[in-house]
Design a protein around this motif. Sequence first.
Motif: not given
Length: 135
Positions: A72-90
Amino acid sequence: MKRKKHTAADDDAQIDMTPMLDIVFIMLIFFIVTTTFSSEKGLSANRPKDNQETNQPSKALSIRIDETGQIMMGGRIVDVRRVVANTQTFLAENATDTAAIQAHENTEHGIVVEVMDQVKLAGINNVSVLVKKGK
């Protein structure tokens, strides 16, 4: 030959310490008076002004992993492959250099390590792992 008897006057013979103490005190006074205290000369340091603004990051990236392995990142369930993209957005929205991964104690270690790797690939080097004990 006559033997000399010891008398009480021989037993009471002592050395007078008064002159020695006088000399010690005179030497002490002499050294106190003649000692000079000088300030050492050196280079002065130019320190930067203390600004109210700091370059410290305002908040850290928070990632939660439950016992089933859901991320969970930012209250959303995230796939492990999308962690990089979500981290870069953050990172684009927030100036930070730290991330905190809160994992349940029953979470598989491989998932936690994979999330850590993904966060480091995104550009955050300071990653801390917190373990949440089950109830």
